[in-house]
Design a protein around this motif. Sequence first.
Motif, PDB file in Angstrom:
ATOM      1  N   GLY A 197       0.774  -1.228   0.000  1.00 58.49           N
ATOM      2  CA  GLY A 197       0.000   0.000   0.000  1.00 58.49           C
ATOM      3  C   GLY A 197       0.805   1.278   0.000  1.00 58.49           C
ATOM      4  N   GLN A 198       2.110   1.177   0.169  1.00 57.27           N
ATOM      5  CA  GLN A 198       2.963   2.361   0.108  1.00 57.27           C
ATOM      6  C   GLN A 198       4.385   1.935  -0.239  1.00 57.27           C
ATOM      7  N   LEU A 199       5.113   2.848  -0.839  1.00 64.55           N
ATOM      8  CA  LEU A 199       6.488   2.578  -1.247  1.00 64.55           C
ATOM      9  C   LEU A 199       7.414   2.953  -0.101  1.00 64.55           C
ATOM     10  N   VAL A 200       7.593   2.003   0.836  1.00 59.72           N
ATOM     11  CA  VAL A 200       8.471   2.221   1.983  1.00 59.72           C
ATOM     12  C   VAL A 200       9.445   1.059   2.085  1.00 59.72           C
ATOM     13  N   GLN A 201      10.602   1.340   2.629  1.00 59.65           N
ATOM     14  CA  GLN A 201      11.620   0.305   2.787  1.00 59.65           C
ATOM     15  C   GLN A 201      11.069  -0.855   3.618  1.00 59.65           C
ATOM     16  N   GLY A 202      11.307  -2.073   3.125  1.00 64.25           N
ATOM     17  CA  GLY A 202      10.855  -3.269   3.813  1.00 64.25           C
ATOM     18  C   GLY A 202       9.512  -3.777   3.353  1.00 64.25           C
ATOM     19  N   ALA A 203       8.766  -2.978   2.588  1.00 59.46           N
ATOM     20  CA  ALA A 203       7.475  -3.417   2.077  1.00 59.46           C
ATOM     21  C   ALA A 203       7.667  -4.309   0.857  1.00 59.46           C
ATOM     22  N   ALA A 204       6.615  -5.009   0.488  1.00 62.24           N
ATOM     23  CA  ALA A 204       6.647  -5.817  -0.729  1.00 62.24           C
ATOM     24  C   ALA A 204       6.883  -4.919  -1.935  1.00 62.24           C
ATOM     25  N   ALA A 205       7.615  -5.426  -2.900  1.00 61.47           N
ATOM     26  CA  ALA A 205       7.925  -4.659  -4.105  1.00 61.47           C
ATOM     27  C   ALA A 205       6.751  -4.747  -5.077  1.00 61.47           C
ATOM     28  N   ASP A 206       5.680  -4.021  -4.723  1.00 57.22           N
ATOM     29  CA  ASP A 206       4.487  -3.903  -5.559  1.00 57.22           C
ATOM     30  C   ASP A 206       4.413  -2.465  -6.038  1.00 57.22           C
ATOM     31  N   LEU A 207       4.512  -2.241  -7.341  1.00 56.98           N
ATOM     32  CA  LEU A 207       4.526  -0.871  -7.838  1.00 56.98           C
ATOM     33  C   LEU A 207       4.029  -0.806  -9.272  1.00 56.98           C
ATOM     34  N   LEU A 208       3.577   0.394  -9.633  1.00 55.02           N
ATOM     35  CA  LEU A 208       3.107   0.668 -10.986  1.00 55.02           C
ATOM     36  C   LEU A 208       3.881   1.843 -11.555  1.00 55.02           C
ATOM     37  N   VAL A 209       4.188   1.765 -12.836  1.00 55.97           N
ATOM     38  CA  VAL A 209       4.699   2.910 -13.576  1.00 55.97           C
ATOM     39  C   VAL A 209       3.555   3.404 -14.451  1.00 55.97           C
ATOM     40  N   LEU A 210       3.150   4.666 -14.238  1.00 53.91           N
ATOM     41  CA  LEU A 210       2.047   5.259 -14.981  1.00 53.91           C
ATOM     42  C   LEU A 210       2.553   6.349 -15.912  1.00 53.91           C
TER      43      LEU A 210
ATOM     44  N   LEU B  32      -1.452   2.800 -17.697  1.00 55.89           N
ATOM     45  CA  LEU B  32      -0.540   1.807 -17.145  1.00 55.89           C
ATOM     46  C   LEU B  32       0.604   1.541 -18.115  1.00 55.89           C
ATOM     47  N   ARG B  33       1.831   1.707 -17.627  1.00 55.43           N
ATOM     48  CA  ARG B  33       3.006   1.403 -18.437  1.00 55.43           C
ATOM     49  C   ARG B  33       3.641   0.076 -18.003  1.00 55.43           C
ATOM     50  N   ARG B  34       3.787  -0.121 -16.695  1.00 62.07           N
ATOM     51  CA  ARG B  34       4.404  -1.349 -16.189  1.00 62.07           C
ATOM     52  C   ARG B  34       3.831  -1.677 -14.815  1.00 62.07           C
ATOM     53  N   VAL B  35       3.815  -2.973 -14.492  1.00 61.98           N
ATOM     54  CA  VAL B  35       3.369  -3.450 -13.185  1.00 61.98           C
ATOM     55  C   VAL B  35       4.431  -4.378 -12.621  1.00 61.98           C
ATOM     56  N   MET B  36       4.780  -4.167 -11.361  1.00 62.81           N
ATOM     57  CA  MET B  36       5.639  -5.101 -10.652  1.00 62.81           C
ATOM     58  C   MET B  36       4.871  -5.594  -9.423  1.00 62.81           C
ATOM     59  N   ARG B  37       4.889  -6.885  -9.206  1.00 60.65           N
ATOM     60  CA  ARG B  37       4.305  -7.453  -7.993  1.00 60.65           C
ATOM     61  C   ARG B  37       5.310  -8.413  -7.375  1.00 60.65           C
ATOM     62  N   ARG B  38       5.593  -8.183  -6.093  1.00 59.09           N
ATOM     63  CA  ARG B  38       6.549  -9.000  -5.345  1.00 59.09           C
ATOM     64  C   ARG B  38       7.890  -9.094  -6.066  1.00 59.09           C
ATOM     65  N   GLY B  39       8.287  -7.963  -6.677  1.00 57.98           N
ATOM     66  CA  GLY B  39       9.594  -7.877  -7.320  1.00 57.98           C
ATOM     67  C   GLY B  39       9.648  -8.419  -8.733  1.00 57.98           C
ATOM     68  N   ARG B  40       8.512  -8.837  -9.277  1.00 57.17           N
ATOM     69  CA  ARG B  40       8.484  -9.433 -10.620  1.00 57.17           C
ATOM     70  C   ARG B  40       7.642  -8.573 -11.548  1.00 57.17           C
ATOM     71  N   TRP B  41       8.207  -8.228 -12.710  1.00 53.44           N
ATOM     72  CA  TRP B  41       7.461  -7.468 -13.700  1.00 53.44           C
ATOM     73  C   TRP B  41       6.366  -8.334 -14.311  1.00 53.44           C
ATOM     74  N   LEU B  42       5.151  -7.797 -14.335  1.00 54.90           N
ATOM     75  CA  LEU B  42       4.026  -8.542 -14.899  1.00 54.90           C
ATOM     76  C   LEU B  42       3.553  -7.960 -16.225  1.00 54.90           C
ATOM     77  N   SER B  43       3.684  -6.656 -16.376  1.00 51.74           N
ATOM     78  CA  SER B  43       3.093  -6.019 -17.551  1.00 51.74           C
ATOM     79  C   SER B  43       3.868  -4.751 -17.892  1.00 51.74           C
ATOM     80  N   PRO B  44       4.517  -4.700 -19.048  1.00 50.32           N
ATOM     81  CA  PRO B  44       4.803  -5.848 -19.917  1.00 50.32           C
ATOM     82  C   PRO B  44       5.950  -6.669 -19.353  1.00 50.32           C
ATOM     83  N   ALA B  45       6.391  -7.651 -20.097  1.00 56.85           N
ATOM     84  CA  ALA B  45       7.523  -8.474 -19.642  1.00 56.85           C
ATOM     85  C   ALA B  45       8.751  -7.591 -19.439  1.00 56.85           C
TER      86      ALA B  45
END
Length: 409
Positions: free
Chosen positions: A375-388, A394-407
């Motif tokens: 829910g927030q970009l803070v140190q120690g949180a899960a690497a879930d983020l969006l590039v808009l 939506l340009r890119r999605v990362m969940r738990r450190g893995r890029w989902l969209s696009p590859a």
Amino acid sequence: MTKYALTPGTPRTVLRGRAVLGTETLADATVAVEGTVLAYSRPGTGFQPRPGDRFIDLAAGEVLVPGLIDLHCHGAHGVDFSSAEAEDVRAGITALYAGGTTTLLASLVTAAPDALLRQLGVLAGLAEEGLLAGLHLEGPFLAAARCGAQDPQSLQDPDVLLAGRFISAARGHLRTMTYAPELAGADQLVDLLVAHGVIPSLGHTACSPIQAEQSLARSRRMLAGAAASAARPTVTHMFNAMDPLHHRAPGALASCLRAAKAGAAVVELIGDNVHLDPVLVATMFELLGAENIALVTDSMAAAGLQDGEYRLGPAAVTVRQGTARVTATGAIAGGTASMLDLVRNSVRAGVSLVEAVTAAALVPARVLGIEQQVGQLVQGAAADLLVLGPELELRRVMRRGRWLSPAEI
């Protein structure tokens, strides 16, 4: 939910550029991903690079935001969470992740008790896999006068024995439950829910202002007594499935608004421009503050797909021009928008990006008590983020450190 930890020596992905960090937007943020975790998330001036770091500089107009969180989601991409088998639900969840909703509760509509018990068990298994943050039960303890798309034949007064069976079937993963406070046994239901770690959510109600005020206060008091002092009751898709606010009969809405303004409740808003006018959404942000609002989709199987015929639990639903309605009654039957759509709609209505992201990520995480993990970009949180992009596309999605969209490129 899993507590994430750094993996020393893992190559880091370092994103640099404009980002929503906490309650502000920084033009020069640096966010470093190490394994599944955010290893650094602050202004770039203090960042210490190391060999092997892979840098990604955001393009002009792009912005980095945390992965979005949906507290009220009945399905998407052809999948109805209230009836689908585990493999189909898994596919629907994966599609939602790729669209920017990286954490969600699976919501069930009212159905016969045996059907609910079965589906709670199916979804609990997916929560145990870490695919869901938990479950939301919308019924069957709702007011018939405000049933909306809920099956009126399966509605009933609160029954603590049946509620206990629901809680057991969910195996510790039932996180929220919608109820109507005017029904006989509602107080006992609230007590039972809180005792088992379930957040009561007032909704689908025709109650009076006093009944709403007293029930929200009871929920708040019980949550504080259960050593969950930061937890607050919620209001299920406020304005929808409630009596309208009238100057001589204000209904539950008056008390819900006052509780949210006081920070004693979180109100859900379906900001899809169908359930609520965008002017009303902007007004709620201005009057209540983003910290007291959770944007939710209330999405159903048609979300992400074209108009057509779908199902929402036991009900047949027809979707025309993006609006879902129960085929038999014409009642609005959930939403077809994504969480990112709600962020865009809110910003276009005049809400700041920080406020919209707060209501679409941080507040839902706080409701669930997992704001240090997602829910927030803070140190120690899960690497879930969006590039808009510049239009919040939506340009890119990362969940738990893995890029989902696009590859990953």
